[in-house]
Design a protein around this motif. Structure first.
Motif, PDB file in Angstrom:
ATOM      1  N   SER A 145      75.618  77.622 -13.479  1.00 31.27           N
ATOM      2  CA  SER A 145      75.205  79.008 -13.719  1.00 31.27           C
ATOM      3  C   SER A 145      74.246  79.518 -12.664  1.00 31.27           C
ATOM      4  O   SER A 145      74.113  80.735 -12.474  1.00 31.27           O
ATOM      5  CB  SER A 145      74.540  79.127 -15.098  1.00 31.27           C
ATOM      6  N   ASN A 146      73.553  78.602 -11.996  1.00 34.78           N
ATOM      7  CA  ASN A 146      72.574  78.979 -10.971  1.00 34.78           C
ATOM      8  C   ASN A 146      72.938  78.447  -9.589  1.00 34.78           C
ATOM      9  O   ASN A 146      72.105  78.438  -8.682  1.00 34.78           O
ATOM     10  CB  ASN A 146      71.185  78.457 -11.375  1.00 34.78           C
ATOM     11  N   SER A 147      74.179  78.020  -9.436  1.00 31.52           N
ATOM     12  CA  SER A 147      74.588  77.341  -8.208  1.00 31.52           C
ATOM     13  C   SER A 147      74.535  78.239  -6.979  1.00 31.52           C
ATOM     14  O   SER A 147      74.222  77.764  -5.873  1.00 31.52           O
ATOM     15  CB  SER A 147      75.995  76.759  -8.372  1.00 31.52           C
ATOM     16  N   LEU A 148      74.825  79.516  -7.119  1.00 31.98           N
ATOM     17  CA  LEU A 148      74.795  80.412  -5.971  1.00 31.98           C
ATOM     18  C   LEU A 148      73.367  80.578  -5.460  1.00 31.98           C
ATOM     19  O   LEU A 148      73.102  80.453  -4.254  1.00 31.98           O
ATOM     20  CB  LEU A 148      75.392  81.769  -6.338  1.00 31.98           C
ATOM     21  N   LEU A 149      72.444  80.843  -6.368  1.00 35.76           N
ATOM     22  CA  LEU A 149      71.038  81.012  -5.987  1.00 35.76           C
ATOM     23  C   LEU A 149      70.480  79.718  -5.397  1.00 35.76           C
ATOM     24  O   LEU A 149      69.778  79.736  -4.374  1.00 35.76           O
ATOM     25  CB  LEU A 149      70.217  81.429  -7.204  1.00 35.76           C
ATOM     26  N   PHE A 162      67.854  88.697  -2.800  1.00 34.97           N
ATOM     27  CA  PHE A 162      68.673  89.767  -3.368  1.00 34.97           C
ATOM     28  C   PHE A 162      69.367  89.296  -4.644  1.00 34.97           C
ATOM     29  O   PHE A 162      69.414  90.019  -5.649  1.00 34.97           O
ATOM     30  CB  PHE A 162      69.706  90.232  -2.346  1.00 34.97           C
ATOM     31  N   ILE A 163      69.902  88.067  -4.613  1.00 34.38           N
ATOM     32  CA  ILE A 163      70.533  87.521  -5.823  1.00 34.38           C
ATOM     33  C   ILE A 163      69.513  87.409  -6.945  1.00 34.38           C
ATOM     34  O   ILE A 163      69.779  87.788  -8.091  1.00 34.38           O
ATOM     35  CB  ILE A 163      71.153  86.138  -5.518  1.00 34.38           C
ATOM     36  N   LEU A 164      68.327  86.884  -6.628  1.00 34.57           N
ATOM     37  CA  LEU A 164      67.284  86.719  -7.636  1.00 34.57           C
ATOM     38  C   LEU A 164      66.808  88.066  -8.168  1.00 34.57           C
ATOM     39  O   LEU A 164      66.672  88.260  -9.387  1.00 34.57           O
ATOM     40  CB  LEU A 164      66.108  85.946  -7.030  1.00 34.57           C
ATOM     41  N   ALA A 165      66.563  89.010  -7.270  1.00 30.06           N
ATOM     42  CA  ALA A 165      66.029  90.312  -7.679  1.00 30.06           C
ATOM     43  C   ALA A 165      67.016  91.081  -8.550  1.00 30.06           C
ATOM     44  O   ALA A 165      66.615  91.765  -9.505  1.00 30.06           O
ATOM     45  CB  ALA A 165      65.655  91.138  -6.451  1.00 30.06           C
ATOM     46  N   THR A 166      68.319  90.965  -8.243  1.00 23.86           N
ATOM     47  CA  THR A 166      69.304  91.738  -8.995  1.00 23.86           C
ATOM     48  C   THR A 166      69.557  91.193 -10.401  1.00 23.86           C
ATOM     49  O   THR A 166      70.285  91.810 -11.178  1.00 23.86           O
ATOM     50  CB  THR A 166      70.643  91.812  -8.236  1.00 23.86           C
TER      51      THR A 166
END
Length: 222
Positions: free
Chosen positions: A126-130, A72-76
């Motif tokens: 910047s990409n830590s959540l994903l 979901f994070i990636l797709a959004t």
């Protein structure tokens, strides 16, 4: 007052622990019933929660949940849904400019340190959540695979069948049946949330648009 500012995470943390404890006792009861039915000895709670039978059930749920978050994070980042508060507005697809993301020279005095420094550290932050969601998914999926192999082999032994290696179990229908039944439910849940939030409302929730917002309003919080 500080406690009140964290009640959302505290609430879900508490009900997670309660649900996990409840699952452990319910699972122990089911496991011991099966043991008795097969003429085997029962086990205690501590033995059960450290067994592959309990671990595989927990890992199955965790890996599917974190796969849901990861996708979901990636797709959004790149995909939009007009009318959903879960989506960015059409035309805003992509990772955004440094100015929009407040990184590097555009960082504010109160911005996180790694948003200011630039280079690899800013990219990583910047990409830590994903990356974190993806790592938890992969680790829990591996735990599911290893614990699932043990559980499957125990069942094999019960029926006088030879054991499977981890690689053999990885391509076995039992593993993918257990995996895909969790994945499909997570994908349905996320898709339903995105679609339902276009026309349905919940007053006061940040996951909903304001009650009076038009259906085609996108990326609007309540």
């Amino acid at each position: 007052m500080r406690l009140k500012q964290h009640t959302l995470s505290i609430f879900f943390g508490a009900i997670f622990v309660l649900a996990l404890i409840g699952q452990s006792f319910a699972g122990l009861s089911v496991f011991n019933d099966e043991q008795v039915a097969h003429g085997a000895s029962t086990i205690g709670w501590l033995d059960f929660v450290t067994s592959s039978d309990f671990v595989v059930d927990v890992a199955e749920n965790w890996q599917s949940e974190y796969l849901q978050f990861f996708l979901f994070i990636l797709a959004t980042i790149w995909l939009v849904q007009r009318g959903s508060p879960e989506s960015k507005k059409p035309g805003e697809e992509g990772v955004g400019s440094d100015a929009e993301q407040l990184v590097g020279a555009h960082a504010r005095p109160d911005s996180p340190k790694w948003a200011k420094v630039g280079g690899f550290r800013t990219w990583l932050y910047s990409n830590s959540l994903l990356l974190t969601m993806g790592a938890i998914f992969v680790l829990s999926w591996l735990v599911q695979l290893l614990a699932g192999t043990t559980v499957y082999n125990a069942d094999q032994a019960l029926h006088g069948q030879p054991p499977f290696t981890v690689a053999e179990y990885l391509v076995n229908a039992d593993f993918w049946n257990r995996t895909l039944q969790n994945w499909q439910s997570e994908f349905l849940a996320v898709g339903s949330m995105v679609a339902f939030s276009i026309v349905l409302r919940q007053r006061g929730s940040s996951e909903s648009k304001p009650v009076g917002a038009p259906h085609d309003a996108t990326a609007v919080e309540g």
